[in-house]
Design a protein around this motif. Structure first.
Motif, PDB file in Angstrom:
ATOM      1  N   SER A  11      -8.541   4.519 -10.700  1.00  0.00           N
ATOM      2  CA  SER A  11      -8.874   5.731  -9.942  1.00  0.00           C
ATOM      3  C   SER A  11     -10.140   5.522  -9.120  1.00  0.00           C
ATOM      4  N   SER A  12     -10.984   4.611  -9.580  1.00  0.00           N
ATOM      5  CA  SER A  12     -12.184   4.361  -8.771  1.00  0.00           C
ATOM      6  C   SER A  12     -12.017   3.059  -7.982  1.00  0.00           C
ATOM      7  N   ASN A  13     -12.268   3.163  -6.685  1.00  0.00           N
ATOM      8  CA  ASN A  13     -12.180   2.050  -5.747  1.00  0.00           C
ATOM      9  C   ASN A  13     -10.849   1.285  -5.777  1.00  0.00           C
ATOM     10  N   PRO A  14      -9.716   1.984  -5.625  1.00  0.00           N
ATOM     11  CA  PRO A  14      -8.436   1.264  -5.548  1.00  0.00           C
ATOM     12  C   PRO A  14      -8.360   0.430  -4.274  1.00  0.00           C
ATOM     13  N   ILE A  15      -7.700  -0.716  -4.381  1.00  0.00           N
ATOM     14  CA  ILE A  15      -7.724  -1.685  -3.259  1.00  0.00           C
ATOM     15  C   ILE A  15      -6.321  -2.032  -2.781  1.00  0.00           C
ATOM     16  N   LEU A  16      -6.174  -2.129  -1.452  1.00  0.00           N
ATOM     17  CA  LEU A  16      -4.967  -2.705  -0.847  1.00  0.00           C
ATOM     18  C   LEU A  16      -5.379  -4.036  -0.227  1.00  0.00           C
ATOM     19  N   VAL A  17      -4.690  -5.112  -0.637  1.00  0.00           N
ATOM     20  CA  VAL A  17      -4.914  -6.429  -0.031  1.00  0.00           C
ATOM     21  C   VAL A  17      -3.776  -6.692   0.947  1.00  0.00           C
ATOM     22  N   LEU A  18      -4.136  -7.148   2.135  1.00  0.00           N
ATOM     23  CA  LEU A  18      -3.141  -7.476   3.159  1.00  0.00           C
ATOM     24  C   LEU A  18      -3.287  -8.962   3.446  1.00  0.00           C
ATOM     25  N   SER A  19      -2.186  -9.726   3.282  1.00  0.00           N
ATOM     26  CA  SER A  19      -2.286 -11.171   3.501  1.00  0.00           C
ATOM     27  C   SER A  19      -0.963 -11.748   3.980  1.00  0.00           C
ATOM     28  N   GLY A  20      -0.940 -13.060   4.251  1.00  0.00           N
ATOM     29  CA  GLY A  20       0.226 -13.727   4.854  1.00  0.00           C
ATOM     30  C   GLY A  20      -0.017 -13.868   6.347  1.00  0.00           C
ATOM     31  N   GLY A  21       0.717 -14.757   6.991  1.00  0.00           N
ATOM     32  CA  GLY A  21       0.483 -15.087   8.403  1.00  0.00           C
ATOM     33  C   GLY A  21       0.382 -13.877   9.324  1.00  0.00           C
ATOM     34  N   VAL A  22       1.260 -12.890   9.150  1.00  0.00           N
ATOM     35  CA  VAL A  22       1.275 -11.714  10.037  1.00  0.00           C
ATOM     36  C   VAL A  22       0.020 -10.849   9.837  1.00  0.00           C
ATOM     37  N   ALA A  23      -0.617 -11.016   8.679  1.00  0.00           N
ATOM     38  CA  ALA A  23      -1.824 -10.234   8.397  1.00  0.00           C
ATOM     39  C   ALA A  23      -3.006 -10.676   9.250  1.00  0.00           C
ATOM     40  N   SER A  24      -2.852 -11.767   9.997  1.00  0.00           N
ATOM     41  CA  SER A  24      -3.953 -12.122  10.908  1.00  0.00           C
ATOM     42  C   SER A  24      -3.943 -11.223  12.137  1.00  0.00           C
ATOM     43  N   ASN A  25      -2.907 -10.399  12.287  1.00  0.00           N
ATOM     44  CA  ASN A  25      -2.767  -9.511  13.443  1.00  0.00           C
ATOM     45  C   ASN A  25      -3.722  -8.304  13.325  1.00  0.00           C
ATOM     46  N   GLU A  26      -4.621  -8.204  14.300  1.00  0.00           N
ATOM     47  CA  GLU A  26      -5.647  -7.149  14.272  1.00  0.00           C
ATOM     48  C   GLU A  26      -5.040  -5.755  14.375  1.00  0.00           C
ATOM     49  N   TYR A  27      -3.997  -5.618  15.198  1.00  0.00           N
ATOM     50  CA  TYR A  27      -3.377  -4.307  15.401  1.00  0.00           C
ATOM     51  C   TYR A  27      -2.746  -3.825  14.090  1.00  0.00           C
ATOM     52  N   ILE A  28      -2.106  -4.756  13.386  1.00  0.00           N
ATOM     53  CA  ILE A  28      -1.481  -4.410  12.100  1.00  0.00           C
ATOM     54  C   ILE A  28      -2.567  -4.068  11.071  1.00  0.00           C
ATOM     55  N   ARG A  29      -3.647  -4.801  11.090  1.00  0.00           N
ATOM     56  CA  ARG A  29      -4.759  -4.481  10.179  1.00  0.00           C
ATOM     57  C   ARG A  29      -5.284  -3.071  10.437  1.00  0.00           C
ATOM     58  N   LYS A  30      -5.457  -2.756  11.752  1.00  0.00           N
ATOM     59  CA  LYS A  30      -6.004  -1.432  12.074  1.00  0.00           C
ATOM     60  C   LYS A  30      -5.016  -0.331  11.687  1.00  0.00           C
ATOM     61  N   THR A  31      -3.731  -0.563  11.902  1.00  0.00           N
ATOM     62  CA  THR A  31      -2.724   0.447  11.535  1.00  0.00           C
ATOM     63  C   THR A  31      -2.794   0.706  10.027  1.00  0.00           C
ATOM     64  N   LEU A  32      -2.881  -0.368   9.259  1.00  0.00           N
ATOM     65  CA  LEU A  32      -2.933  -0.182   7.810  1.00  0.00           C
ATOM     66  C   LEU A  32      -4.228   0.465   7.365  1.00  0.00           C
ATOM     67  N   SER A  33      -5.292   0.244   8.136  1.00  0.00           N
ATOM     68  CA  SER A  33      -6.556   0.886   7.742  1.00  0.00           C
ATOM     69  C   SER A  33      -6.464   2.404   7.944  1.00  0.00           C
ATOM     70  N   ASN A  34      -5.604   2.863   8.879  1.00  0.00           N
ATOM     71  CA  ASN A  34      -5.357   4.309   9.009  1.00  0.00           C
ATOM     72  C   ASN A  34      -4.782   4.861   7.698  1.00  0.00           C
ATOM     73  N   ILE A  35      -3.883   4.101   7.090  1.00  0.00           N
ATOM     74  CA  ILE A  35      -3.245   4.551   5.840  1.00  0.00           C
ATOM     75  C   ILE A  35      -4.245   4.507   4.681  1.00  0.00           C
ATOM     76  N   THR A  36      -5.007   3.437   4.603  1.00  0.00           N
ATOM     77  CA  THR A  36      -5.945   3.350   3.472  1.00  0.00           C
ATOM     78  C   THR A  36      -7.040   4.405   3.593  1.00  0.00           C
TER      79      THR A  36
END
Ligand code: KG4
Ligand code: ZN
Length: 407
Positions: free
Chosen positions: A307-332
């Motif tokens: 419950s405290s500081n839950p984490i989402l890790v994003l990795s794999g080749g496609v995770a180097s994509n900045e746009y995808i990182r930013k989209t996922l940061s909207n969700i987190t």
């Protein structure tokens, strides 16, 4: 200036001195070997996660020219390079094979012919030098890479997106994963590679040496995604699985329509490549974001994350994509999770992530085999315990989230 002979002696002294001091203060060293797809990678790492030396041979440009990975070509290139790549990693780290504590090698999942080269080489190497062998699951390695730089505690949620896979899982330990969803057809990297190929981006002056995903990301920066409103896949399926084949079909149809309108043949660059790139990238990002949002809600409802500081890790080749990182940061941001990604260099395949997985397993004494044990490679291998049916049964409807990304 020193004469050449003296310089050589000094070099030798430095090498030997470096080796001796290394041996004195490093208790355990792991050699990692990666050949699951189109990168021949090797690295030597100490038990603290320090990279002592690495080498990587990428086959990307060959496969770009042949229009995709031909398994027999990939196999031949691994065969031609593995010895040199491993040798280079050892030399750069000033480590002799006899000092290694273990050899960790990707044995699943991946292209059978490619995996076979890494495994055969490793099998001979560990027998020759009498070293323990640690077989590695390629996706486990992608999932754990982030812990090389940051002390990310278990459990955490992980989204892995690459050329061969997409999956959502809860990482509960080094070898303990609950699989919430996976791709039902192709992987996002594969889709982006195929779209780039269909758009003949290899002929684009800025993209000729880039992977499909990299090319789409670059062009999308100046594109207008709203010109091609592709449908986000699986809108009526309330689980955490992925599907990209339908999106590729939508993109292909749009490309054919534009080619007809512009009166050009397949193989010629369209005037709207940037807009198609932006729309494709955006739809991939939205699909990943929606499935991840559902996984977060599922985990919260079932108490699967701290419950405290839950984490989402994003990795794999496609995770180097900045746009995808930013989209996922909207969700987190919306759901109160913290998004962590390894540096882009370690998102795509490399030997370092395999060595790190070996270190993690060595530390915990998990999956360490004697040198003479027979291990087979496995082209297909799920990560962890498959819970996707339970996630589907929960049929979680999501509140809508406004994705705010500025190119
Ligand atoms: O993890 P990886 O190196 O190999 C596999 O395990 O598959 O991922 C390679 C994939 C390729 O499909 C490539 O197009 C994609 O990662 N990729 C990207 C980017 N860089 C690499 N996709 C989107 N954006 C990027 N910047
Ligand atoms: Zn990979």
């Amino acid at each position: 200036m020193f004469p050449t002979k003296v310089k050589r002696l000094l070099q030798l002294r430095n090498t030997l001195w470096g080796c001796a001091s290394l041996k004195a203060h490093c208790s355990r060293l792991v050699l990692g070997i990666e050949t699951s797809c189109d990168d021949t990678g090797a690295a030597v790492m100490d038990e603290t996660g320090k990279i002592l030396g690495e080498s990587l041979h990428s086959q990307k440009e060959v496969h770009l020219r042949t229009g995709g990975i031909i398994p027999t070509v990939a196999q031949q290139l691994h065969r031609e390079n593995i010895e040199r790549v491993v040798q280079e990693a050892l030399e750069r780290s000033h480590v002799a094979p006899s000092w290694l504590s273990a050899v960790a090698t990707t044995v699943k999942p991946g292209l059978g012919l490619s995996l076979g080269i890494g495994l055969d080489f490793s099998r001979r190497f560990v027998r020759q030098h009498n070293k323990p062998f640690i077989p590695i699951h390629h996706m486990e390695a992608h999932a754990l890479t982030v812990r090389m730089h940051l002390p990310v505690p278990f459990p955490f949620l992980v989204l892995l997106v690459s050329g061969g896979h997409s999956l959502l899982a809860v990482a509960r330990g080094v070898d303990d994963f609950l699989l919430l969803g996976h791709s039902l057809d192709e992987a996002p990297g594969d889709t982006m590679d195929k779209v780039a190929r269909r758009l003949s981006l290899i002929k684009h002056p800025q993209c000729s040496t880039l992977s499909g995903g990299q090319a789409l990301e670059l062009l999308a920066k100046d594109g207008d995604r709203s010109r091609f409103p592709f449908r986000t896949p699986m809108g009526q399926t309330y689980d955490c699985c992925f599907s990209f084949a339908g999106l590729r079909n939508q993109v292909n149809m749009a490309i054919m329509k534009k080619e007809a309108e512009e009166g050009i043949e397949q193989g010629t660059l369209l005037s709207c490549v940037k807009d198609i790139a932006a729309a494709t990238q955006h739809t991939v990002a939205c699909h990943l974001a929606k499935r991840t949002h559902r996984a977060i809600v599922f985990c919260k409802e079932n108490g699967m994350l701290p419950s405290s500081n839950p984490i989402l890790v994003l990795s794999g080749g496609v995770a180097s994509n900045e746009y995808i990182r930013k989209t996922l940061s909207n969700i987190t941001e919306t759901t109160g999770l913290h998004l962590l990604c390894p540096p882009a260099k370690f998102c795509t395949d490399n030997g370092v992530m395999i060595a790190w997985n070996g270190v993690e397993r060595l530390r915990e004494g998990k999956g360490i085999l004697p040198p003479n044990v027979d291990v087979c490679y496995e082209p297909k291998a799920l990560l962890g315990v498959d819970m996707s049916a339970e996630v589907r049964a929960a049929a979680i409807r999501l509140p809508s989230v406004r994705i705010k990304i500025h190119n």
